[in-house]
Design an enzyme around this catalytic site. Structure first.
Site: not given
Ligand SMILES: [Zn+2]
Length: 190
Positions: A9, A51, A53, A62, A76, A101, A143
């Site tokens: 990340d 990450d 999303h 989240h 984010h 992810k 993470c």
């Molecule tokens: Zn996240």
């Protein structure tokens, strides 16, 4: 011994100026690039996660308007935005597997993601007979921690390279390093 590097990340939103920027994030990006310049050949695989999303909804609770920075977070790393991109100081030309992810749900460990071919990290490690993993990236206390603990669960030897990690908070990062060490990771200080 088949060895992999996990780059967790290292994205704009997790570095200074980002939606959830951690202090030292940009320096981590630079340090990883320097590490790869001299050590890329130490690794058979280089696996980098992002990450990633959904723009719609709260991604399974989240995201929150009033986040607690433990279980809920500001918006984010929305897919395809600049915040979700790798930090520009991170050289990604040597990355062999790009993992995404967190689509529609919280996902801290890179084992929760998939490669661009839709393969899990666990399957990639098995296919290549990876026995040893070095872990770097952001954030130490979330993470990185989750990815390290999962890697240990998957039976590989894990080293955490602490010159190339950065955390959200000092206290929780310190605890995470202790926890990773107790779980069996080798904590490399320099
Ligand atoms: Zn996240």
């Amino acid at each position: 011994m088949t060895r992999a590097l996990f780059i967790v990340d290292v994205q704009n939103d997790f570095t200074e100026g980002g939606a959830l920027g951690v202090t030292g994030g940009a320096a981590v990006a630079q340090a990883i690039t320097e590490h790869l310049a001299t050590h890329a050949s130490d690794y058979d695989l280089i696996i980098a996660s992002r990450d990633w999303h959904n723009a719609e909804g709260d991604n399974g609770g989240h995201f929150a308007a009033d986040p607690d920075f433990v279980d809920t977070w500001p918006v984010h790393c929305v897919a395809e935005t600049n915040g979700a991109a790798y930090h520009p100081a991170l050289e990604v030309s040597g990355v062999t597997h790009h993992v995404k992810k967190g689509q529609g749900k919280p996902a801290y460990s890179l084992f929760e993601g998939q490669t661009e071919d839709g393969v899990t990290v666990a399957a990639v490690l098995r296919q290549h007979g990876v026995l040893s993993v070095d872990v770097v990236g952001i954030a130490t206390d979330y993470c990185v921690r989750a990815s390290v603990l999962d890697a240990i669960e998957h039976g590989v030897d894990v080293r955490v390279l602490t010159t190339m990690i950065a955390g959200v908070a000092a206290e929780s990062s310190h605890r995470a390093i202790e926890e990773m060490g107790h779980a069996g990771a080798e904590i490399v200080e320099d």
